[in-house]
Write a protein that holds these residues in place. Sequence first.
Motif, short mmCIF file in Angstrom:
data_model
loop_
_atom_site.label_atom_id
_atom_site.label_comp_id
_atom_site.label_asym_id
_atom_site.label_seq_id
_atom_site.Cartn_x
_atom_site.Cartn_y
_atom_site.Cartn_z
N ASP A 225 0.83 -1.21 0.00
CA ASP A 225 0.00 0.00 0.00
C ASP A 225 0.86 1.26 0.00
OD1 ASP A 225 -2.30 -1.58 0.07
OD2 ASP A 225 -2.45 -1.50 2.25
N GLY A 226 2.04 1.16 -0.61
CA GLY A 226 2.91 2.32 -0.71
C GLY A 226 3.50 2.76 0.61
N GLY A 227 3.44 1.87 1.64
CA GLY A 227 4.00 2.21 2.93
C GLY A 227 3.12 3.11 3.78
N ALA A 228 1.90 3.42 3.26
CA ALA A 228 0.99 4.29 4.02
C ALA A 228 0.43 3.52 5.22
CB ALA A 228 -0.14 4.76 3.13
N LEU A 229 0.42 4.17 6.37
CA LEU A 229 -0.05 3.51 7.59
C LEU A 229 -1.57 3.42 7.59
CD1 LEU A 229 2.27 5.40 10.10
CD2 LEU A 229 2.54 3.04 9.31
N PRO A 230 -2.12 2.25 7.87
CA PRO A 230 -3.59 2.10 7.91
C PRO A 230 -4.18 2.87 9.08
CG PRO A 230 -2.53 0.10 8.69
CD PRO A 230 -1.43 0.98 8.16
N ARG A 231 -5.40 3.34 8.92
CA ARG A 231 -6.03 4.11 9.99
C ARG A 231 -6.41 3.21 11.16
NH1 ARG A 231 -10.08 8.48 7.00
NH2 ARG A 231 -8.45 9.60 5.83
N ARG A 232 -6.84 2.00 10.86
CA ARG A 232 -7.24 1.07 11.91
C ARG A 232 -6.33 -0.14 11.85
NH1 ARG A 232 -13.90 1.07 11.56
NH2 ARG A 232 -14.19 3.31 11.99
N SER A 233 -5.67 -0.42 12.95
CA SER A 233 -4.70 -1.50 12.94
C SER A 233 -4.45 -1.99 14.37
CB SER A 233 -3.38 -1.03 12.32
OG SER A 233 -2.31 -1.88 12.68
N PRO A 234 -4.72 -3.26 14.65
CA PRO A 234 -4.38 -3.78 15.98
C PRO A 234 -2.89 -3.65 16.28
CG PRO A 234 -5.82 -5.30 14.80
CD PRO A 234 -5.40 -4.26 13.82
N LEU A 235 -2.05 -3.84 15.28
CA LEU A 235 -0.61 -3.75 15.48
C LEU A 235 -0.20 -2.34 15.89
CD1 LEU A 235 2.05 -5.32 13.08
CD2 LEU A 235 2.40 -3.12 14.18
N LEU A 236 -0.74 -1.33 15.20
CA LEU A 236 -0.37 0.04 15.53
C LEU A 236 -0.98 0.48 16.85
CD1 LEU A 236 -0.51 1.80 12.05
CD2 LEU A 236 1.50 1.14 13.37
N ARG A 237 -2.16 -0.02 17.19
CA ARG A 237 -2.73 0.30 18.51
C ARG A 237 -1.84 -0.24 19.62
NH1 ARG A 237 -7.78 -1.01 16.17
NH2 ARG A 237 -7.77 -3.07 17.20
N ALA A 238 -1.38 -1.49 19.45
CA ALA A 238 -0.47 -2.06 20.44
C ALA A 238 0.85 -1.31 20.47
CB ALA A 238 -0.24 -3.54 20.13
N GLY A 239 1.35 -0.93 19.29
CA GLY A 239 2.58 -0.16 19.22
C GLY A 239 2.45 1.19 19.91
N ARG A 240 1.26 1.80 19.78
CA ARG A 240 1.04 3.09 20.43
C ARG A 240 1.05 2.96 21.96
NH1 ARG A 240 -3.28 4.04 18.00
NH2 ARG A 240 -2.25 5.01 16.22
N ARG A 241 0.40 1.91 22.46
CA ARG A 241 0.41 1.70 23.91
C ARG A 241 1.83 1.46 24.42
NH1 ARG A 241 -4.26 -1.41 22.62
NH2 ARG A 241 -3.01 -3.33 22.66
N ALA A 242 2.58 0.62 23.71
CA ALA A 242 3.95 0.32 24.13
C ALA A 242 4.83 1.56 24.03
CB ALA A 242 4.51 -0.81 23.28
N ALA A 243 4.66 2.33 22.96
CA ALA A 243 5.48 3.52 22.77
C ALA A 243 5.23 4.54 23.87
CB ALA A 243 5.19 4.14 21.40
N ARG A 244 3.98 4.76 24.21
CA ARG A 244 3.67 5.75 25.25
C ARG A 244 4.16 5.27 26.61
NH1 ARG A 244 -2.30 8.23 23.67
NH2 ARG A 244 -1.65 9.13 21.68
N ARG A 245 4.05 3.97 26.86
CA ARG A 245 4.53 3.45 28.13
C ARG A 245 6.05 3.59 28.24
NH1 ARG A 245 2.93 -1.24 27.44
NH2 ARG A 245 4.91 -2.29 27.00
N LEU A 246 6.76 3.23 27.18
CA LEU A 246 8.22 3.33 27.21
C LEU A 246 8.66 4.79 27.30
CD1 LEU A 246 9.08 0.64 24.52
CD2 LEU A 246 9.88 0.63 26.89
N HIS A 247 8.03 5.64 26.51
CA HIS A 247 8.37 7.06 26.54
C HIS A 247 8.09 7.63 27.91
CE1 HIS A 247 7.92 11.42 25.58
NE2 HIS A 247 8.91 11.16 24.75
#
Length: 275
Positions: A225-247
Motif C-alpha cells: 500500500d505504498g508504505g501508508a499507515l492504515p487508519r485502523r490496525s491492531p498492530l499500531l494500537r499495540a505499538g502506540r500503547r507500548a510507545a507511550r509506556r516506554l516514553h
Amino acid sequence: MITIVSGKGAPGATTTLAALAAAWPAPVLLADCDPAGGDLAPGWLGHWLVDGTVRTDLGVLSHATATRHAMAGDPATLIDHVQTVPPARHVGLLAGLTSPEQHAAVGTAGWTRLTASLAAFRTATGHPADTLVDVGRYGTATPWPLLLAADVVLLAVRPTQRHVLSARPVLATLAERIAPERLGLAVCATTPAGTREVRAALGRDTVVEIPADARTAAVLSDGVDGGALPRRSPLLRAGRRAARRLHGTYHNYTPAELRAPAPPMSAGALTGGTR
C-alpha cells in the motif's frame, strides 16, 4: 535509546521497531544498524526509495565516512545524515547499510562513534530525541556498543517453538553483559496466551507485545500500500500503547498524561526539513 536484536529466523524485530517509531508520542530517531544490511528503507519506505525521496547513501555509512577522523562521537554530526520518514514525519531515519560488505567500512570505531552520537542526539531545534535502534540478527558482527549503551535491549521472538529455542542462547549471551533490568522481550505476532508462554519459557519480562496483524505487518516490512499507515490496525494500537509506556517511563509522565492523545508533530522536527 532502545535497541532491538533477534535470534534466528525472522521474528519481526524490524516491523516491531517501525511500529513503535510510527506511534512514538514525540520526535524520534529510527536507526537501522543491522550490520548485514538495513531493511527499513527498501521495506517500509521502498515506495519513497524508488521515487528518490528517501536515499540509501545517507545514513550509517555516510556518517561513518564523514566522522572517520574524529576521536569521539558527536551528536551534532548526525543531523546531516538523518532523513524525514514521509508516512510518519515525526520520525527521522538513519538509513542502514546496503550490503554486508559495508560493515567493514564502519568498523568497531565507527559503531562506537555512532553510539555516542545516538545516545546524545538532539533535534534541529536543540531538543533531546529518543532513539530506536535495530541491530538485526545477533551474530559475530553485532555492534555491541549499541547494545551496551542502550537504556533497554529487547530480544525479538515469536511464540513458536523454533523461535523460542533459537532465542535462548542469544538471551544467555546478552545476559552476561547487560543488566537484568535493561533486558527484556519483544514478543511479535502473538496472542496474550502466546506471550505468557514465551515469558515462561525464557524467564524474562515482556516489554513490548505486538499482535498478529498481517496487513499492517506487510506495510511495515514490505511497503505494501505504498508504505501508508492504515487508519485502523491492531498492530499500531499495540505499538502506540507500548510507545507511550516506554516514553513515559523515561520522561516521568503521570498516568493521566499517558492516557492523553499524542501531541501533534511538526514536519521535519528531527532534521529541520525534508531531505
